[in-house]
Enzyme design. Structure first.
Site, PDB file in Angstrom:
ATOM      1  N   LYS B  79       1.017  -1.443  -0.081  1.00 54.52           N
ATOM      2  CA  LYS B  79       0.008  -0.190   0.109  1.00 54.52           C
ATOM      3  C   LYS B  79       0.790   1.285  -0.032  1.00 54.52           C
ATOM      4  O   LYS B  79       1.977   1.097   0.575  1.00 54.52           O
ATOM      5  CB  LYS B  79      -1.006  -0.047   1.371  1.00 54.52           C
ATOM      6  CG  LYS B  79      -2.178   1.104   1.138  1.00 54.52           C
ATOM      7  CD  LYS B  79      -3.066   0.682   2.514  1.00 54.52           C
ATOM      8  CE  LYS B  79      -3.932   1.739   2.492  1.00 54.52           C
ATOM      9  NZ  LYS B  79      -4.887   1.359   3.719  1.00 54.52           N
ATOM     10  N   SER B 154      -9.753   1.152   2.633  1.00 59.84           N
ATOM     11  CA  SER B 154      -8.808   2.114   1.955  1.00 59.84           C
ATOM     12  C   SER B 154      -8.000   1.396   1.036  1.00 59.84           C
ATOM     13  O   SER B 154      -7.333   1.940   0.198  1.00 59.84           O
ATOM     14  CB  SER B 154      -8.458   3.049   2.649  1.00 59.84           C
ATOM     15  OG  SER B 154      -7.485   2.766   3.692  1.00 59.84           O
ATOM     16  N   SER B 178     -10.243  -1.259   6.758  1.00 59.44           N
ATOM     17  CA  SER B 178      -9.708  -1.142   5.433  1.00 59.44           C
ATOM     18  C   SER B 178      -8.690  -2.170   4.733  1.00 59.44           C
ATOM     19  O   SER B 178      -8.166  -2.013   3.605  1.00 59.44           O
ATOM     20  CB  SER B 178      -8.310   0.218   5.692  1.00 59.44           C
ATOM     21  OG  SER B 178      -9.161   1.382   5.526  1.00 59.44           O
TER      22      SER B 178
END
Lengths: 89, 469
Positions: B79, B154, B178
């Site tokens: 990420k 996310s 997330s």
């Protein structure tokens, strides 16, 4: 929430907002606060403190190496290897 | 030979690598090919690292020298909020568009030591704030299973990268769901460790009392391999801790009681999700589990508590972004003016919304009513789980109230926030929690089952996949 409240918060948060964003934020915040207000009805006792333990360590210098160049290259403005800031007073 | 990355597990790839059947270079090339073909459309990677093949060559060398472990040569996506020395790291934001990391996150250090190939950085909601990746400053990620739908957020890019065959596993961060929510939306496994179970050194901070890094993979076995590599106490993160080892978990006599908070399923949950959930319960019963109804009266306030504590911490954490030492700077007349101009140009709409909300709940006059009250309720929730775990081994709910939704479908912030309703309580209490694929909706969209365990019992979660197959 009034526009002037939003303006005050934006000033505290150091964010400039356009007039239309102030209006939409005022509506969004009303709706979010409307949702989170439900915690007011929860009965809690104040003594339920179970905070984490403090984690202590010796204040020793270590030799973790950071790449100085990488850090210097990040400065938006610099002079002689120092970060340059605006006049504060 | 052709390698079917989309159906290859880390476990299997590791065996093939060790037997010499395949090389890391071959696997990585296949991932790069999938990226080349699909990334333009799906917008999963913000950057593919140009040294990926070099890393693969090194891993192949390591393997030849007999030093390769389970992750050696395995392509892993990260990420965009996890730092790698010398690589850009934007956290999905314009304010950090050109930020280059000066050190490795602890998880990166561990992955590098294991010989994993860091293939690229994945798209995400700005500063990990969102449930759909629609808040990314670089455009949303599309769900590889149905590009008209969101991949969840996310960590949507990390989740999508595994499904699209662009990496064999990935890392995300989970503050309110997330990792688990996008895993469920993409039909893979996503795990949120015990708070502190994985070091956050080198993770861009969003909400420090909630954030944790965790793995995405196709199977729980794969997720376990990644978790085993990245977990453990780190002196650079004072909140980090060791969790019970796999051996310690196996020593505990296997109690098989699952708690189900029925109250949570009463409204707002899609009927396909409910039907699938009942099927999961039946499978568990057939496998000898006892299903017990439990009550968590405080936990129903989790999302409200979360939307006070999280923005409060966001507003303080993001105050460091002022255009002085790094990140975007827009010159103004005065120092404050420069802060304002830089932050206004650099932050997207959702970030501004949460910073303003956080400033409000922390401001004089509202602090007690919101922030302090939220902490009291948070402690009550923690206590309630502590009690429940005296009687049950896992708490089970669906991962999300609906399957993956369409772009633009949730334009009202509160509606969007509600997609985290089942996942947030684990963050508030610090519990380990995993989303495991559990079937499909009538539209053929993947659904997930969310198992949550007591603090430190992370390794017990990986065992559950075989019981719900």
């Amino acid at each position: 929430m009034e526009i002037k409240d939003i303006e005050n918060l934006a000033e505290l948060a150091k964010i400039d907002l356009s007039q239309s964003e102030k209006e939409s934020l005022s509506k969004d915040l009303e709706s979010i606060l409307g949702y989170i207000k439900q915690i007011e009805e929860v009965k809690t006792t104040k003594n339920e403190v179970t905070q984490g333990d403090n984690v202590w360590r010796e204040d020793e210098t270590t030799t973790d190496l950071f790449n100085r160049e990488f850090i210097l290259n990040q400065f938006p403005d610099s002079q002689d290897g120092f970060v340059k800031v605006k006049k504060i007073l | 030979m052709t390698i079917d990355i989309k159906n290859l597990t880390i476990k299997k790839a590791g065996e093939m690598l060790r037997s010499g059947e395949v090389t890391s270079v071959e696997i990585v090339k296949e991932c790069l090919k999938n990226i080349e073909e699909k990334n333009k459309e799906l917008n999963i990677f913000l950057e593919v690292f140009d040294d990926a093949l070099d890393q693969a060559k090194k891993a192949d060398e390591m393997m030849k020298n007999g030093k390769g472990g389970e992750l050696c040569g395995i392509p892993i996506a990260l990420k965009d909020n996890i730092l790698i020395t010398g690589k850009k790291n934007s956290s999905g934001s314009k304010i950090l568009e050109n930020y280059v990391a000066s050190y490795d996150a602890n998880v990166v250090k561990k992955l590098k030591e294991a010989g994993a190939v860091l293939i690229g950085r994945t798209n995400m909601d700005e500063f990990a704030m969102g449930s759909s990746t629609e808040n990314s400053a670089y455009g949303p990620v599309k769900n590889p299973l149905d590009p008209t739908r969101v991949p969840g957020g996310s960590s949507g890019g990390s989740s999508a990268s595994v499904v699209a065959g662009m990496a064999l596993g990935s890392l995300g961060s989970d503050t309110g769901g997330s990792i688990r929510q996008p895993a469920s939306f993409c039909g893979i496994v996503g795990m949120k460790p015990t708070y502190g179970g994985v070091s956050r050194y080198g993770l861009t901070a969003m909400s420090s009392s909630l954030d944790v890094i965790g793995p995405f993979a196709k199977t729980t076995e794969d997720a376990e391999i990644i978790f085993e590599c990245i977990s453990g106490k780190d002196k650079m993160d004072a909140t980090s801790r060791d969790v019970l080892s796999k051996a310690e978990i196996l020593k505990i006599s296997p109690r098989k009681v699952i708690g189900v908070p029925r109250d949570f399923l009463k409204e707002g949950v899609d009927k396909d999700v409910l039907k699938n959930f009942e099927e999961v319960l039946e499978k568990l019963k057939a496998n000898g589990f006892e299903i017990k109804d439990i009550e968590l009266p405080y936990t129903k306030y989790s999302l409200a508590v979360y939307y006070i504590i999280m923005p409060a911490e966001v507003s303080t954490n993001l105050s460091r972004l002022d255009g002085v030492r790094y990140g975007l700077r827009k010159e103004g007349e005065s120092m404050f003016d420069t802060y304002k101009k830089s932050r206004s140009a650099g932050f997207g709409a959702e970030t501004r919304r949460r910073v303003i909300l956080g400033t409000y709940v922390l401001s004089h006059g509202y602090y007690d009513a919101y922030y302090n009250k939220a902490w009291e309720v948070r402690r009550a929730i923690a206590k309630e789980y502590e009690e429940v775990f005296k009687d049950v081994d896992f708490v089970l709910t669906p991962t999300t109230p609906t399957p993956a939704f369409k772009f633009g479908e949730k334009s009202d912030p509160v509606q969007m926030y509600l997609s985290d309703i089942f996942t947030v309580s684990a963050n508030l209490v610090g519990l380990p929690s995993i989303s495991i694929p559990s079937g499909f909706s009538s539209d053929n969209l993947p659904l997930g089952a969310l198992f949550t365990a007591p603090i430190g019992k992370d390794f017990s979660l990986f065992e559950m996949e075989k019981y719900i197959k």
